[in-house]
Scaffold this active site. Structure first.
Site, short mmCIF file in Angstrom:
data_model
loop_
_atom_site.label_atom_id
_atom_site.label_comp_id
_atom_site.label_asym_id
_atom_site.label_seq_id
_atom_site.Cartn_x
_atom_site.Cartn_y
_atom_site.Cartn_z
N GLY A 216 9.17 51.34 28.41
CA GLY A 216 7.83 51.40 28.96
C GLY A 216 7.44 50.10 29.61
O GLY A 216 8.09 49.06 29.43
N LYS A 222 5.04 49.13 22.82
CA LYS A 222 6.36 49.32 22.23
C LYS A 222 6.51 48.54 20.92
O LYS A 222 6.97 49.09 19.92
CB LYS A 222 7.44 48.89 23.24
N HIS A 438 -16.07 41.06 56.69
CA HIS A 438 -14.70 41.45 56.33
C HIS A 438 -14.74 42.53 55.24
O HIS A 438 -14.09 43.58 55.37
CB HIS A 438 -13.94 40.21 55.83
N GLU A 439 -15.51 42.29 54.16
CA GLU A 439 -15.56 43.27 53.08
C GLU A 439 -16.32 44.53 53.51
O GLU A 439 -15.97 45.64 53.07
CB GLU A 439 -16.22 42.65 51.85
N ASP A 516 -4.01 41.84 53.01
CA ASP A 516 -4.08 43.22 53.51
C ASP A 516 -2.85 43.56 54.34
O ASP A 516 -2.30 44.66 54.23
CB ASP A 516 -5.34 43.39 54.37
#
Length: 659
Positions: A216, A222, A438-439, A516
Site C-alpha cells: 500500500g 500497514k 491568475h487565480e 501549471d
C-alpha cells in the site's frame, strides 16, 4: 496511520538499567585502567629520583670542596649528592673532570660510590607493553560499541538478529483501532484465528500460510495493521526493519536472517514482521553488473528460510512495502508470501471510520460531523486524517478553546491541503493584482468546464510555496480518469497564464504558471504514451519503463521507439497542451467581465469559498458581514519575492517553479 511507538523495558537497547550512560561508563573504565598503568610504571621506575636537597652548579661544588665545607659525597655516573658541614644537603650533576677525586681527598671529604641503577624488569616490561595495551583497549572499546549497535553482545555479535519481541501489555493496538481497510483486516484476522485455533482449519486440510505481504501507499496503515496482529494474536511477535539485515560486511545479513529464524523457532508459533522489505528484497541483478552481493546473499538466505529443506512450522512472516514493483519474483511466489494484502487509500466510508477512531480522544463541538469532513478529504490516507485531527486540536488549543469545532477542522484541512498561510510575506500591489487575476483565470475556466471538479476555495494569501491557489475537490471518490476530464484539467491549468496575457499583455506574462505547465505537460504525455488517447499515435504503450538506471542515467526515449515515433509523440503532446490553452483563452475572452469581478473580489476578501464564487458569478451578494483579516496591503520597497515563486496547480498542489 503508521504508529512506530517502541515498547520500553529493561531488555531494550539504548537504555541502561542504572540510569547511566553505558558509553561514558566504558570510557571512564578504560581511562582508569590507563591511569593505573601509568602509576605502576612510576612506582617501579628505578630511575625515579628520590633524593632531596638543593641543586647547585658544579663550579660552586668545587669551590665548596676547596673551602672545606663539604662533609661527604656520593658519586654516581649521573649525579653527585652529599652533605655540607652545616648539615644541608646538596646535589649537582658531574662533568668530565679527571682530577675530582684528588681534590676530594686533599679536602678530606668522605667519598662513597653509588651503583648504577637501571629500570626494573617490571618497569621495562610495562614500558614495552604500554602502546600495545593502549591500542588493544581502544580496539576492544570500539568493537564493543559496534556490537551493542548490532543489538547483541559477544565477540561475534555482528551476525546476531536485531529483531525485537513486542511484549508491551499496556497501550497495545488491536483490530478495533484499525478502520477504513476492512478487507485487509479480514485477511489478517484469519491468520490470527489460525494461530489461536489451528484445528479449525486443519480438519479440512488447510495449512497455515507462511507469509503475508502488505502492499500500500505510505500512510495507509500497514505498520498499524502489523501492530494490531501483535495485539490480537496472543503469540510472540518479532519486529525488524529490512534495512537491519544489510551491512557493509558480506555475510552479516545472511547470518542475521538465520539467527532471526532460530529465535523464532524457539518461540513458535509466532509472527515475524519485516517492515520495508524492499530494502532487502529488491530484484536480484537489477544493478546492471554492479549488484550488492551482501543484499543478494541476505535475500537468498531469506528465501531458503521461508521455503527450504528445513521446515519452519508455526512461523508466519508478515512484511510491508510500498514498492511491490521492485521485489524479486522468487519472494512473491506462493509458498513464501502466500497472500498479498493490498492496503488501499480509504473511501468515504473508510475515512469516516478512521476519523471516528482518531476523534475519540478529542473533545468535539456539536457542529463537527465526521462524514462532512470525510466528504471533503478525498484521497487522504489514514496518516493524513490522523494529522488533520491533530492539527485541528492544536489550532483549537492555540485559540484557548475547550472544544474543537468545525471551523478548526476546515482550517486544518486547508493547511494540510494547501500549506500554512504566510501572511507576513510582503507583496507589492502589482504582484497581488497579478496573483488575483491568475487565480481568477483558473477559477473561471473551472466553472465553465462541465467535466471539471467543483471549486473548494480560491485564495491569494501565500500558502506553502505558492502566492495564490485555486483548490478543487471531487464530489465523490473516483477510480478512473476520463478523457473529457483530462481536457478540462488541461484548460483549467492554462487559465492562469491566459488571464495574465489577456489583462497585462504578452510581455507581462510571468513565470508563475511554471507549475501549471509542468502539470499539463505531464498529463498530456501520459495521455499519449500510457493511455492511448492520441489518434495519430494510437493505443500503443510508449511510456518510459520504470526501473533502476545505471549510474543515475535514464534515457528519455524507450529502446523500442524510433526517432520518427518520438517526434510524433512530442508533436502530439504539444498539440494537446496548446488545445487546452486555446480552450482556456476562448472561455476567458467570452467571460471577461466575470474574470474582472472575481479578481476584484479576491483583492477585497483575499479568500473565497466555492459557494461564494458561484454567487459572485451569478450576480448575487456574497453575504459576508465582515471582510476578514487583510494581509499587509502596502509593502516596503524592495521586499517583494520574485515571481518565479508563484506556481499554482489546478488541484492546489503547487510545485516549484522551473527555469
Amino acid at each position: 496511520m503508521n504508529d512506530n511507538e517502541r515498547p520500553g523495558g529493561p531488555n531494550r537497547g539504548g537504555g541502561d538499567n542504572n540510569g547511566g550512560n553505558p558509553w561514558l561508563k566504558s570510557l571512564l573504565i578504560w581511562v582508569g585502567i590507563l591511569f593505573a598503568l601509568a602509576l605502576v610504571v612510576t612506582v617501579f621506575d628505578g630511575k625515579s629520583t628520590t633524593q632531596t636537597g638543593n641543586t647547585i652548579a658544579y663550579s660552586a661544588f668545587l669551590d665548596k670542596v676547596d673551602e672545606g665545607t663539604v662533609k661527604d659525597v656520593n658519586v654516581s655516573r649521573d649525579l653527585i649528592s652529599g652533605t655540607f658541614s652545616s648539615g644541608d644537603k646538596f646535589r649537582t650533576y658531574p662533568v668530565q673532570d679527571s682530577g675530582l677525586m684528588d681534590r676530594l681527598r686533599k679536602a678530606g671529604v668522605e667519598v662513597a660510590g653509588k651503583p648504577e641503577e637501571g629500570p626494573s624488569i617490571w618497569a621495562a616490561m610495562l614500558y614495552q607493553m604500554l602502546p600495545f595495551l593502549l591500542f588493544l583497549g581502544i580496539a576492544f572499546f570500539v568493537l564493543r560499541q559496534m556490537q551493542k549497535g548490532g543489538g547483541a553482545g559477544g565477540a561475534m555479535g555482528f551476525g546476531k538478529s536485531r529483531a525485537r519481541m513486542l511484549t508491551q501489555k499496556e497501550g497495545k493496538v488491536t483490530f478495533d483501532d484499525v478502520a477504513g481497510i476492512d478487507e485487509a483486516r479480514a485477511e489478517l484476522t484469519e491468520i490470527v484465528e489460525f494461530l489461536k485455533d489451528p484445528s479449525k482449519f486443519a480438519r479440512l486440510g488447510g495449512k497455515i500460510p507462511k507469509g503475508a505481504l502488505l502492499v500500500g501507499s505510505p500512510g495507509t496503515g500497514k505498520t498499524l495493521l502489523a501492530r494490531a496482529i501483535a495485539g490480537e494474536a496472543g503469540v510472540p511477535f518479532f519486529t525488524i526493519s529490512g534495512s537491519d539485515f544489510v551491512e557493509m560486511f558480506v555475510g552479516v545479513g545472511a547470518s542475521r536472517v538465520r539467527d532471526m529464524f532460530e529465535q523464532a523457532k524457539k518461540s513458535a508459533p509466532c509472527i515475524v514482521f519485516i517492515d520495508e522489505i524492499d530494502a532487502v528484497g529488491r530484484h536480484r541483478g537489477a544493478g546492471l553488473g554492479n549488484g550488492n552481493d551482501e543484499r543478494e546473499q541476505t535475500l537468498n538466505q531469506l528465501l531458503v528460510e521461508m521455503d527450504g529443506f528445513e521446515a519452519n512450522e508455526g512461523i508466519i512472516i508478515v512484511a510491508a512495502t510500498n514498492r511491490p514493483d521492485v521485489l524479486d519474483p522468487a519472494l512473491l511466489r506462493p509458498g513464501r508470501f502466500d497472500r498479498q494484502v493490498v492496503v488501499p487509500r480509504p473511501d468515504i466510508d473508510g475515512r469516516v471510520k478512521i476519523l471516528e477512531v482518531h476523534m475519540k480522544k478529542v473533545p468535539l463541538a456539536p457542529d463537527v460531523d465526521a462524514r462532512v469532513i470525510a466528504r471533503g478529504t478525498p484521497g487522504f490516507s489514514g496518516a493524513d486524517l490522523a494529522n488533520l485531527v491533530n492539527e485541528a486540536a492544536l489550532m483549537a488549543a492555540r485559540k484557548g478553546k475547550r472544544l474543537v469545532a468545525n471551523a478548526e477542522f476546515e482550517e486544518a484541512k486547508d493547511k494540510v491541503m494547501m500549506g500554512a498561510e504566510r501572511r507576513s510575506m510582503v507583496m507589492t500591489e502589482d504582484e497581488k493584482r497579478m496573483t488575483a487575476y491568475h487565480e481568477a483565470g483558473h477559477a473561471i475556466v473551472a466553472l465553465h468546464e462541465p467535466a471539471s471538479d467543483p471549486i473548494h476555495k480560491a485564495t491569494i494569501i501565500p500558502r506553502g510555496r505558492a502566492l495564490g491557489m485555486v483548490m478543487r475537490l471531487p464530489e465523490r471518490d473516483s477510480y478512473s480518469y476520463h478523457r473529457d476530464k483530462m481536457y478540462a484539467n488541461l484548460a483549467v491549468a492554462m487559465g492562469g497564464r491566459i488571464a495574465e496575457e489577456i489583462i497585462f499583455g504578452y510581455d507581462k506574462v510571468s513565470s508563475g504558471a511554471s507549475g501549471d505547465i509542468q502539470y499539463a505537460t505531464g498529463l498530456a504525455r501520459d495521455m499519449v504514451t500510457k493511455w492511448g488517447m492520441s489518434d495519430k499515435v494510437g493505443p500503443v504503450d510508449y511510456a518510459q519503463p520504470e526501473g533502476e538506471s545505471f549510474l543515475g542515467y535514464s534515457s528519455s526515449q524507450p529502446t523500442h521507439m524510433s526517432n520518427e515515433t518520438a517526434q510524433l509523440i512530442d508533436a502530439e503532446i504539444k498539440s494537446i497542451v496548446e488545445g487546452g490553452l486555446h480552450r482556456a483563452k476562448h472561455v476567458l475572452t467570452e467571460h471577461i467581465d466575470q474574470l474582472h469581478s472575481l479578481a476584484g473580489a479576491l483583492l477585497e476578501y483575499e479568500t473565497l469559498s466555492g459557494e461564494e464564487i458561484k454567487k459572485l458569478i451569478a450576480g448575487e451578494e456574497i453575504g459576508r458581514i465582515d471582510q476578514g483579516p487583510k494581509s499587509p496591503a502596502v509593502p516596503t520597497a524592495g521586499t517583494s519575492i520574485p515571481k518565479t515563486k508563484r506556481p499554482s496547480g489546478p488541484f492546489g498542489n503547487p510545485s516549484p517553479a522551473g527555469a
